[in-house]
Each structure stands twice: as structure tokens, then as C-alpha cells.
Motif scaffolding. Structure first.
Motif, mmCIF file in Angstrom:
data_model
loop_
_atom_site.group_PDB
_atom_site.id
_atom_site.type_symbol
_atom_site.label_atom_id
_atom_site.label_comp_id
_atom_site.label_asym_id
_atom_site.label_seq_id
_atom_site.Cartn_x
_atom_site.Cartn_y
_atom_site.Cartn_z
ATOM 1 N N HIS A 95 13.173 -5.683 9.956
ATOM 2 C CA HIS A 95 12.153 -6.325 10.792
ATOM 3 C C HIS A 95 10.807 -6.299 10.107
ATOM 4 C CE1 HIS A 95 12.272 -2.085 12.216
ATOM 5 N NE2 HIS A 95 10.958 -2.214 12.200
ATOM 6 N N LEU A 96 10.054 -7.341 10.391
ATOM 7 C CA LEU A 96 8.709 -7.492 9.848
ATOM 8 C C LEU A 96 7.739 -7.266 11.002
ATOM 9 C CD1 LEU A 96 6.848 -8.540 7.485
ATOM 10 C CD2 LEU A 96 7.121 -10.812 8.494
ATOM 11 N N THR A 97 6.773 -6.389 10.805
ATOM 12 C CA THR A 97 5.775 -6.158 11.850
ATOM 13 C C THR A 97 4.426 -6.668 11.354
ATOM 14 O OG1 THR A 97 6.983 -4.162 12.470
ATOM 15 C CG2 THR A 97 4.787 -4.420 13.386
ATOM 16 N N LYS A 135 3.338 7.708 -7.487
ATOM 17 C CA LYS A 135 2.174 6.829 -7.675
ATOM 18 C C LYS A 135 2.637 5.621 -8.465
ATOM 19 C CE LYS A 135 -1.562 10.227 -7.637
ATOM 20 N NZ LYS A 135 -2.592 10.905 -8.469
ATOM 21 N N PHE A 141 4.880 -1.023 3.443
ATOM 22 C CA PHE A 141 3.701 -1.258 4.279
ATOM 23 C C PHE A 141 2.578 -1.807 3.414
ATOM 24 C CE2 PHE A 141 -0.470 0.342 5.586
ATOM 25 C CZ PHE A 141 -0.551 -0.154 6.875
ATOM 26 N N HIS A 143 0.820 -1.217 0.000
ATOM 27 C CA HIS A 143 0.000 0.000 0.000
ATOM 28 C C HIS A 143 0.852 1.263 0.000
ATOM 29 C CE1 HIS A 143 -3.892 -2.036 1.757
ATOM 30 N NE2 HIS A 143 -3.533 -2.513 0.606
ATOM 31 N N LEU A 144 1.894 1.250 0.828
ATOM 32 C CA LEU A 144 2.723 2.450 0.983
ATOM 33 C C LEU A 144 4.194 2.054 0.957
ATOM 34 C CD1 LEU A 144 0.883 4.068 4.061
ATOM 35 C CD2 LEU A 144 0.967 5.080 1.780
ATOM 36 N N LEU A 145 5.004 2.819 0.273
ATOM 37 C CA LEU A 145 6.446 2.589 0.285
ATOM 38 C C LEU A 145 7.133 3.876 0.711
ATOM 39 C CD1 LEU A 145 8.710 0.541 -0.462
ATOM 40 C CD2 LEU A 145 8.753 1.590 -2.717
ATOM 41 N N ARG A 146 7.942 3.782 1.764
ATOM 42 C CA ARG A 146 8.653 4.964 2.255
ATOM 43 C C ARG A 146 10.149 4.732 2.149
ATOM 44 N NH1 ARG A 146 7.536 7.447 7.715
ATOM 45 N NH2 ARG A 146 8.347 5.467 8.489
ATOM 46 N N GLN A 176 6.968 12.389 -4.081
ATOM 47 C CA GLN A 176 5.845 11.473 -3.936
ATOM 48 C C GLN A 176 5.674 10.662 -5.211
ATOM 49 O OE1 GLN A 176 2.946 13.906 -2.024
ATOM 50 N NE2 GLN A 176 1.451 12.250 -2.039
ATOM 51 N N ALA A 191 -0.555 1.577 -5.475
ATOM 52 C CA ALA A 191 0.150 1.910 -4.233
ATOM 53 C C ALA A 191 0.736 3.320 -4.319
ATOM 54 C CB ALA A 191 1.256 0.890 -3.975
ATOM 55 N N LEU A 192 1.054 3.865 -3.147
ATOM 56 C CA LEU A 192 1.628 5.202 -3.064
ATOM 57 C C LEU A 192 3.022 5.108 -2.460
ATOM 58 C CD1 LEU A 192 -1.501 6.989 -1.518
ATOM 59 C CD2 LEU A 192 -0.896 6.809 -3.944
ATOM 60 N N GLY A 193 3.879 6.043 -2.843
ATOM 61 C CA GLY A 193 5.234 6.008 -2.298
ATOM 62 C C GLY A 193 5.752 7.392 -1.990
ATOM 63 N N VAL A 194 6.782 7.441 -1.146
ATOM 64 C CA VAL A 194 7.398 8.732 -0.873
ATOM 65 C C VAL A 194 8.874 8.533 -0.545
ATOM 66 C CG1 VAL A 194 6.807 8.757 1.598
ATOM 67 C CG2 VAL A 194 7.185 10.917 0.382
ATOM 68 N N LEU A 213 -7.503 1.420 -0.958
ATOM 69 C CA LEU A 213 -6.820 0.142 -1.160
ATOM 70 C C LEU A 213 -7.300 -0.924 -0.183
ATOM 71 C CD1 LEU A 213 -3.159 1.476 -1.650
ATOM 72 C CD2 LEU A 213 -4.824 0.871 -3.425
ATOM 73 N N GLU A 237 10.714 1.402 4.151
ATOM 74 C CA GLU A 237 9.589 0.683 4.747
ATOM 75 C C GLU A 237 8.576 0.364 3.671
ATOM 76 O OE1 GLU A 237 7.008 2.704 7.524
ATOM 77 O OE2 GLU A 237 6.033 0.822 8.094
ATOM 78 N N SER A 249 4.126 -4.760 7.771
ATOM 79 C CA SER A 249 5.129 -3.826 7.306
ATOM 80 C C SER A 249 6.513 -4.459 7.383
ATOM 81 C CB SER A 249 5.065 -2.588 8.209
ATOM 82 O OG SER A 249 6.160 -1.757 7.989
ATOM 83 N N ALA A 250 7.330 -4.242 6.348
ATOM 84 C CA ALA A 250 8.728 -4.694 6.370
ATOM 85 C C ALA A 250 9.596 -3.451 6.365
ATOM 86 C CB ALA A 250 9.030 -5.559 5.152
ATOM 87 N N GLU A 251 10.499 -3.380 7.318
ATOM 88 C CA GLU A 251 11.260 -2.154 7.480
ATOM 89 C C GLU A 251 12.733 -2.489 7.613
ATOM 90 O OE1 GLU A 251 9.405 -0.010 10.587
ATOM 91 O OE2 GLU A 251 10.285 1.911 9.993
ATOM 92 N N ILE A 303 -0.925 9.831 1.170
ATOM 93 C CA ILE A 303 0.335 10.513 1.486
ATOM 94 C C ILE A 303 0.111 11.998 1.228
ATOM 95 C CG2 ILE A 303 2.757 10.823 0.852
ATOM 96 C CD1 ILE A 303 2.934 7.888 0.211
ATOM 97 N N GLN A 324 1.926 15.760 1.305
ATOM 98 C CA GLN A 324 3.176 16.501 1.381
ATOM 99 C C GLN A 324 2.893 17.918 1.862
ATOM 100 O OE1 GLN A 324 5.160 15.315 -2.159
ATOM 101 N NE2 GLN A 324 6.880 16.662 -1.745
ATOM 102 N N TYR A 361 -1.083 -4.619 12.474
ATOM 103 C CA TYR A 361 -0.281 -4.868 13.679
ATOM 104 C C TYR A 361 -0.570 -3.891 14.812
ATOM 105 C CZ TYR A 361 2.274 -1.319 11.053
ATOM 106 O OH TYR A 361 2.601 -0.203 10.323
#
Lengths: 336, 336, 336, 336
Positions: free
Chosen positions: D263-265, A220, A246, A148-151, A218, A225-228, B201, A244, A251-253, B216, B218, B237
């Protein structure tokens, strides 16, 4: 693995030297020739490594029939010339990012490559980093569900000098381009639109070069999904490289690597190690792995993990980001 | 602290009940009257707490000369009516966010408040959270130098139901508004422009209501800094509430609170606690502190930490974000 | 829950005051009487809390037929006297640790308690801490498999004054006794043998009192597992309270609580919060929960979570540790 | 650095092979000869590395006048024989731990070494680990003030087989010996007394060999500080290697290295990487650094960082621990 791969290297700056040292530790590859307009300054360095064939004249390299593959580590504005020469001389190509500042010459080269059997890899080293690779794997395995989100956070420890800034193509083309590639790599999906803001907060004088040192971009993605991405040319505490991903299930970070796992606890609090300070330390393993990947794809006749098309797409996102910054409007990313 | 503050409460939903329980633990404050159109459903709950004066008719409250202060915890579209009645009856006001969906009625109330001696506080509870307060403090002390980038992550554990969505004013007005206030609180500076992207989503059917569940946003700040907020209606989570203020000398980052500091290490890895799941747990202390702050400002005749103007500005950022989402363009935030 | 529990408190030092404030926030309990030889010094403090029945004479308390339960918060050498008076007067007992310095009087009281219907709880507050409770739960659920090793770290932020040291019964009886109880609580099993080393490294002058300020105590458990406790009277960074239970399938580890989850990253590294400084902060919730537990066991006629026998056993481990330190030899723990 | 160091290797087991591969990456050192009674099984492995001089007969090595230094990686009971041969033939010595199971032969060798100009280094690789080295540095700099407590956790991922156990000299001599060396290394001070407890909790059948698989060993240091080591032969989650040095001003703590910082949450919590599983991964850099250190001390005629005396002292602590386990009493460590 019977025949060694024979390699020529163009450009003997910091990154060229790094690749040469990494190749010297590989049994399957031999460095045959190194060329650079200022090669004399590196003569001692090369002799120390028992590299005796070097020149200011790149034709020495391209005319050598024993050379199978070329590493292009010269300034960006020379890349396309060397790519074209490599194609003509039937040499596999590893080329540093970005491919070029201009779209038309890039596309011409792209067509020539498609009509060849050559392996071409672009130097997006972060694809080979243990942390990012793990995030990618978790995303692929759907451990976070749908993305959904990529940071992405990507901050340099210190700004480059003005001379570098002038020839860098600007923050987005020089620095964020790695993050644009990461966005595509982690998501497994194209970026369709970008909106960028930026400012010269660290060194206002770089505005003269039309550049910024702090930015948020930012994104698309094609899949919705959205990213920043956030960038800074100067994180006083080191090279800050985090991501990250999400999604619908979690979420994987990825956090920063550090020199040790030691912390000191005293009246000031718990003090642990800052991020590794420099990209050469942080991505030491990634630089080794990307070259291994390149040489493996030659030996096994397989597609490199980071293709010429990947190079083109990152470049187009960078171009769109630049246009967005200039116009103050969101900009669509051109498709190939 | 000789005379108790006497309070009336309007609205006996989840947040109204929370505030009532928090007040019951305070020695300096007495609850005199509670009104709600559906008060009957809460009669037992109130009796258990020895609150015997309650009604469906708010005039019972506003006509009570002993009541010094009113807590407005009713639906957003009723806020302004009650705010105006409180002003007329010379009662201090604590009002939940957002103040209203409409700018003109908010401004009219704002003018009336400015001409009064009343204390008016808006319910941005996060200003009273121990973590955010610490980040604010570090920024104020210039421990990070000058602010360059502000990153806010704010994700709910689960999406609200459709009925709630319909009357919520949309993600930006209902949920992100807290983050808009945080952006102003931490930076100590106005937001001048926003650009928002969003998507449905998690539950595509909320598109019917013109809403999104993933976004997101800005931000550009008056002082030149850049900001970004990412929102999701569903972090599987838990309630994910993080902030990073990055500046010329370093970075202050606030991570999630957890239930315990225990981790289990086994063949799967090191497993530690997820974020607290619900906003009532996460901000338990903040909800207590915001009311204490409100009552202290009455007793000490001081300005509340979160003013009506703060409420207006967060609302205007939300309106700009909504317009940006609809037009696909960056939008300037209106000044007062 | 119809009838309130009526309570008398003996001893108005730091811990007595803490319990009184916690009880004042409980609806089910009423404080009827407070006694202390130096009660006059606390008169204002008590009046502020609307407690008007207080005396230097404990017979006021024990003769009051309305009092159901007594909290014994006086110096250790008076505990048994008050315990016996409470038994005589049929009052439930909450008694601070340690029960007594002498074994015979403790056993006499124990027999009297066994022949009564009274609820008796000893003040091992850590059993009610969220972190330790979680470790206990993981051990009980066999998430670590069978327990093999138990490690307890327990360090005070600063040493007590000499006067306190003189009357404390020594490090093991005063401070480590909590850890001895934790060892039994987490393992669910008796300690059979201890070996203790200790030194006066912080304040060599306490050797005069035959005491140490730094110690390591090794434990053997009835089920074959091994344990170790390390103690210091002075951790400059705060109140360090950690535990690790290691077993055949993994490890459960509890780290320190901190004031916030904020960290500052700058050129010095990543600086996060030290442990909470003081036991009153760290165990704030645990102190509330232990009293709730005590009153619940009275109301529900159930066994308290920390019994008189638990108090005896911790005391015996402390005695064995003291003997071990004196003799330089491992010492068996006496069984009841 | 003009002349290469020429090396002979005795023993071609796991650790011998590791050292050989590390030497092959060093420009200053050449491997001349490898001997092992079962060398045939490693012939292919050696040929692949272009090592052509190997034999079952160690006299091939010791009679080679070109060999300056020998690496002794054979079973412990052969060490002294080879050490003596190396001394006779004037070869520098790198010897794996423990030096020997017997004190008298060790001392005889020690005297011979003292009368020579040979560099002798014992294979305590952990002295060269980035984490432990950092803790050592913080202790040396007095960042923790004076050392009061030293805690070492050292747990293997899985127990060795019975055959290995039988010839290992027992847990203390085989495994804890590294921790005994760490205790001396970090504290910079001698251990004067030990008290050890142990049990066979993982595999009760190793009791037949008089061995244990779980142990806690308490240490007294010459300077008054106290220490404790906990060992297990089986941490299901990986190779657990931690240390804490606590002192009058604070604490320095080293946590485990992990493969990634990802890490995965998800609903289960925050899942991060377990410790690296195997000692070869965990100490990969340390193994390289210890050999570099050895060769540097030869080239620069300087004292190795880990001397023969260090080897003797660790061995004596191991002997004392063994005696303590057998007698159930604390045991003094013999001085040299």
C-alpha cells in the motif's frame, strides 16, 4: 527462442531441487546434467523426473560442450571453484548467494567475468517478488518523493540447526545478506556505512559459534537516506517479510502474503491468516521468475537483473555488519 | 472526592490551553490561577472560560495557599525554576517534557522531590494512549513471550518553524524523547546504550542550528533486547505513530488511528483513511487520561504513572542520542 | 447563543440517562425538569447530577413556561401523548424512535407539527455517526457514481429479554427501523417496496410473540437501485454495524469501529480487535452529535437533520416489512 | 497412477483453452483430440502445443476408443448432446456450467448417469478456490456455530456484449448460478425458496433481451438459515468475489485476492490494491484444482466434489430466480 538452453546443475540440496523443478516447467530450457558429491541420495528423485545424467564428478558437467549454463547450488565455500570452472568452459552462471566468504577470490572471479561475454546472475530471489517489485516501482516513479527512510523486517520462522549455523558464515552473511541486497535494490543506491547490534536471544548456545539470532542493522545510503533492518531467526507466527520505503511525499509499504483472505470473527476478535510459514511458499513465484530472468538475459543477450557486482556489494555490507558487531562501532562499506 | 483539587497553570501556549479545556470538563478539579508573561494575549480566551484570576506574575500563583497543584506548560528552560517554586510551596507538579536541558539542576530537583510528599508527573501523554496501553498490556501478559525487538515509528506531519527548532533542544530532546519514554514504558526496562544517525533531508537549512529532521536511533535494553526508533519531521500523510513489540512467541503491533473506518474502492484501488493528521487529535484521549491520572494520584496518594525519574531517564537517552549523532559512535546512557 | 435552551426530559431509562449526561456537558443547554412514572428509582442518580426538579407527574414539566424543548425517551406507546402535549405547550421536540406503532395518530401529530413553528427531531442517531456520515458524503459527491446496490449489516451483540421483545413492536419496528432510516439517508431516496424473510434461530421461544431474531430484508428504491439489510439479534463478537454503497463507479464501505488499532500475531494468526461491543460505545459520538444538531436547529431556526417525516417513513417501511414477513409476499411502502 | 488418462476436449473457446493449458502441465493426463465447429481458427494455437489431432467433427472424438474422458466446453445448448454421446461411449465427463437450459433433458441424462459407472463433474470452479474452501472448512468445523446468515457478493468487472447476453440464459443462469452453487456448497444444505429483484442499471438496452445486470436474490435454506446474493455485471474496480457465513458463534468472511500486499500512503490516504480484475486470474488455482479433482476421482474411483446433481440443483435455483423476477413473487425450488 528456437534453440533450447541446456543447463547443468551443481548441488542437489533443497534449493537445487527447487530450481530443477522450476526448470522442468519451462519449455525453453533443458536439464542435461546434475552433479553433487552425494548424488546417490537423490537418484530416485532425479529418475522420477527423467533426468538420467547425474554424477558425483563435476567434470562430467564441465566437459559437456552442449551445456550453455550452469546453476551453482552447492555450499558457499565451493562456489568460486565452480564459477571459475564455468568461466573456463564458457558457461553462463547462475550462482546462489553469497558468492563466497572471501573478498580476494571473489574479485579475481569478478575480473574474469568482466573480460568474458558470460551472463552471471546471483540468486537474490527477492528482487523478483511481486511485493518488493511493486515497492521498487513506486520508489522509481517517485510516488513517495525522495527516499528518506528504508525499513526492512526479515524474520525466519525457525532457527537453523547448529551444523548449519557453523557453516553459514553467520546471520549477516547467511540471512541478512538478502536484506542488504533489498536495501540496494529498493533505494537504487549504495550503502556506505553500517552499524549492527545483535544478540543470541532465541538460542544462547549459538554464541559458541560467534553468531547471533536477533539483530538490528542500521544503514547509511550514499544519497543521504537512512535505513534499518531487523532480523530474527524465529518468528513463531511464520516467515515475516516486510519493507517500508518512506520519503518526502509518502510511504510505500509491503505487508506479508497469506494463504487466504479469510478471517474468522468471534469472541476472541478478528482472526486472520498469519504470514506464509516458509520461504519456499512466500517466494515460490520469485524463484520461478529469477530463473526466467536469467534464461531471458542469455537469450536476449541482456544484463541480468541481479549481477555479480550486486553479489559482491551485498557481501561487503555483510562483512561490514560483522565487523561492526565485533567492534561495537559503525563500519564503512568497502567500494569495489 | 469531597474536596476539589485547586490548580494553577503556568504557560498559556497550545498545550497549556489544551490542559485547561480538559480540566474544565472535570468535576473534581478547579482552576484557580493562570500565569504567563504574555497572558494578555489570552485574556479573552480565559474570560470566555470564566477564568478571572490570571497574571504575568507567577508569584500570584505560588503565594496562593489554596492552590494544591501546578501545571507547568512554559518553555523548557523555565521548568526547573517553577518546579523548585512548587516544591517550596508544597504544590503537586505536572510538568511538560522535557524536564530540563541540564542534568545537574534536574538532579537537584529530583532530590528535593524525593524528600517531599509531593506527587510529580511528567507529561509523556503517550503512556495514556489506548493503543500503546494495549501493547504494553500484551507485553506485560507475556502474550509475545520475552521481548526481543522493539520498533517505534514516530513521524510528525510537518516540521516546526526555525524559531521553534532553535529553542527545542534538537530533534532528540524535543520529539524523540516521547519515543525514548515509550521504549522504557513498553519494555519495562532501562535503555543502556544508543546509536543515532540523522540527516537534514526535509529542510537542509536546519543544519545551521545543529539539528536534523530525519533520524534512526538504535537502542540496547538492559535485558538484552534490541530496539529501534525512526523519526521524521514530515510525513505528508499525517501523524504516523506506530509501535511493534516482537518476542519469543509473537508480535504485538499498534497501527495508526484514523478518522473513519470507511474505504472507497474504485479503479485506483482501495482508498482508506490516512493517519489522523495532528497530535492533538491522535492523543486527545491520552491528554485527558494523563491529567485524570495525575489528579487521581493526588487524591489517592498513589504514585503517578509517569514519574520524575521517568522524565530524567528519557532525557538521558536523548542526551546520549545527541552525543552519538555528534561523535558517530554508540553512547552509554547514564544511570541515576 | 446568549440564552440557554431549557429542557425537560421524559423517561429516565438507559437512553434518557445517556441524553441527560450528554446535555450536562453542553454549555448552551440546561435541564430543568425530569419526569418518569418510576422517577424514585433514579432520585440518587439525578441528585448526583444536581438535578433537583423531578416528578412522576409530567404536568410539572408541561406547565413550566421556562421549558423550551422536551426530550421524549419514554416507551413507544406513550410517545404520541407527549408529542401532542409538547405541541400544545409550544415546546420543541426530540423524540426517540419509533414515533408510534399506529399510523393514524402519527399522521395527526404530523399535521399539527406542520402547522407549528416547532423543531421536531427523531432519534435516528446513526445519521450522526462519523462512518455513515462519510459514506453518505461519498455517495452525495458521486464518488461511487450512481447508486446501484446498498448493503446494510446490523447485528446486536445479544438478544433482549422476553419482556422487552413483547413490547418492542417486533424486530423490524424496534431494530431494523434504524437500518430503514439508514437506507433512506444514504440513498437520499425513498424505499418503495420491501420483501422480508425472518426466523427465530437464536431463541425459538420468541416465536410465541410473533417475532423473529434473524432477518433479511430486500428493498427497492424509487430511483431503481436495490438494497438489502441483514439483521441478527446476536453477533457473539460484538455490535456489527456495516454498510456498503455500490455504484456505477465504485463502492464506499464502512467497517466497524474497534477499541484499539493493535493486533497480536502468533501461531494462531493475526488477531485484531472485534467490533465495539455495545451501541452506547459505538455511537457515543453520534448520540452527542444528534443532540447538538437538535439544539443548533432550535438556535438557528433551521430544519433538523432527521425530521418527523423521516420518522414516519422509517416506520412505514417497518410496517411493510412486518406485513411481508406475515404474508410471504413483497409489500409496497405507503407514501405520505 | 500407472496409466495416463486420455482426454478429448469439445469446444476451443476461452474456457476450453484454459483447461487445455492446465492439462498440459499435468503428468497424469494426455490430450488426444480436440473438436470444435470453428477449430480452424485455433489450429496454430493447438499446433504450438503439439496437439495434432483436431477436427470440426465430434465423431472423431467419440469414436476414439483410447479416450477415457471428455471435457465439454461448448455452448450450453450443445451440452446435453455431448453428455449423451459420452455416456454412450463410456467416457467420463467434465461439463461446464450450466448443464442445460431445460429440465427434462437434464433429468434424462441424470438417470443415464446414475445407471453408469461414469464420473461426471460440473465446472463450478469456485468450490476449489482457496478462500471459499477455507470458509467451507470453518463452517464444517462449526467454528461459527450454526449457520444463520449467508451473504454472497459476486460482481463482474465488465458486462458481456449483447451477443453473449442473448445466448447466456440470463444473469441468473449465466452468472448467479456460480453463487447458487456456492450457497449450497458453503451451507451444506438445499435452497428451498428464492426471491429475486433485478434491474438494468448499467446498460438499460439489455432489457430487450429480458435480462438484468444488477440483482439481489434472497434464499431460504432447508435448515432454516437465510441467505442473500448481490450481483452486478460491472464493478469498475475489478472482479469482486466475497462471502460471509454468519452463525451462532461468529462469522467467517472471505475478502478479495489482490495482486500485491503493497500500500501507498500519501495525502490522499492509504491506497491498496483493488481486487484482481479478471476471473481467470482470481480463479487460476481453482481451475487447476478442479481438473485435478476430476482426474483424481477417475483414478481413485471416488465421487467428484461437484456432481451432476449439484449442477441440476444450481440450475433449478436459477430457474426459480428467473421465475421470481418475472412474477415478482417468491418461488419454491423444485426438488429432484
Amino acid at each position: 527462442m528456437t534453440n533450447k538452453i541446456t543447463v547443468g546443475v551443481i548441488g542437489i540440496g533443497r534449493i537445487g531441487k527447487l530450481h530443477i523443478d522450476n526448470i522442468l516447467a519451462m519449455k525453453q530450457v533443458e536439464i542435461k546434467c546434475v552433479v553433487d558429491p552425494y548424488i546417490d541420495q537423490a537418484a530416485d528423485w532425479l529418475e522420477e523426473r527423467h533426468i538420467t545424467s547425474y554424477s558425483t564428478d563435476h567434470s562430467l558437467l564441465f566437459s559437456d560442450k552442449e551445456i550453455n549454463a550452469v546453476l551453482i547450488c552447492s555450499p558457499t565455500d565451493t562456489h568460486i571453484t565452480y564459477i571459475n570452472l564455468a568461466i573456463e568452459n564458457n558457461m553462463h552462471i547462475f550462482c546462489e548467494k553469497p558468492i563466497s566468504f572471501f573478498d580476494d577470490e571473489t574479485l579475481t572471479a569478478y575480473n574474469a567475468i568482466k573480460n568474458s561475454n558470460l551472463k552471471v546472475q546471483i540468486g537474490f530471489n527477492r528482487r523478483f517478488d511481486h511485493n518488493y517489485d511493486q515497492v521498487k516501482e513506486l520508489v522509481l516513479q517517485k510516488q513517495i518523493g525522495d527516499l528518506h527512510l528504508l525499513r526492512i523486517t526479515s524474520r525466519d520462522p525457525e532457527p537453523p540447526n547448529h551444523d548449519y549455523v557453523k557453516h553459514s558464515g553467520g546471520l549477516f552473511m547467511d540471512m541478512s545478506i538478502h536484506d542488504f541486497d533489498m536495501a540496494r535494490f529498493i533505494s537504487g543506491c549504495e550503502v556506505t556505512e553500517v552499524y549492527a547490534t545483535g544478540a543470541a536471544l532465541i538460542d544462547p548456545s549459538i554464541k559458541e559459534f560467534g553468531d547471533v539470532d536477533t539483530a538490528i542493522i542500521q544503514l547509511k545510503f550514499e544519497n543521504g537516506a537512512l535505513g534499518v533492518i531487523d532480523n530474527s531467526r524465529q518468528a513463531k507466527y511464520g516467515y515475516d517479510q516486510r519493507i517500508e520505503a518512506f520519503g518526502s511525499n509518502g510511504s510505500a509499504e509491503s505487508d506479508n502474503d497469506t494463504k487466504t483472505q479469510v478471517h474468522l470473527t468471534n469472541e476472541a476478535g478478528v482472526i486472520s491468516n498469519p504470514p506464509l510459514h516458509f520461504f519456499l511458499e512466500r517466494y515460490e513465484n520469485a524463484y520461478q521468475a529469477e530463473l526466467k530472468g536469467f534464461f531471458n538475459s542469455i537469450e536476449q543477450n541482456s544484463e541480468p537483473s541481479c549481477t555479480f557486482l550486486d553479489g559482491i556489494m551485498a557481501q561487503r555490507i555483510a562483512q561490514a555488519a560483522k565487523e561492526s558487531l565485533e567492534t561495537g562501532l559503525p563500519v564503512k562499506v568497502k567500494t569495489v
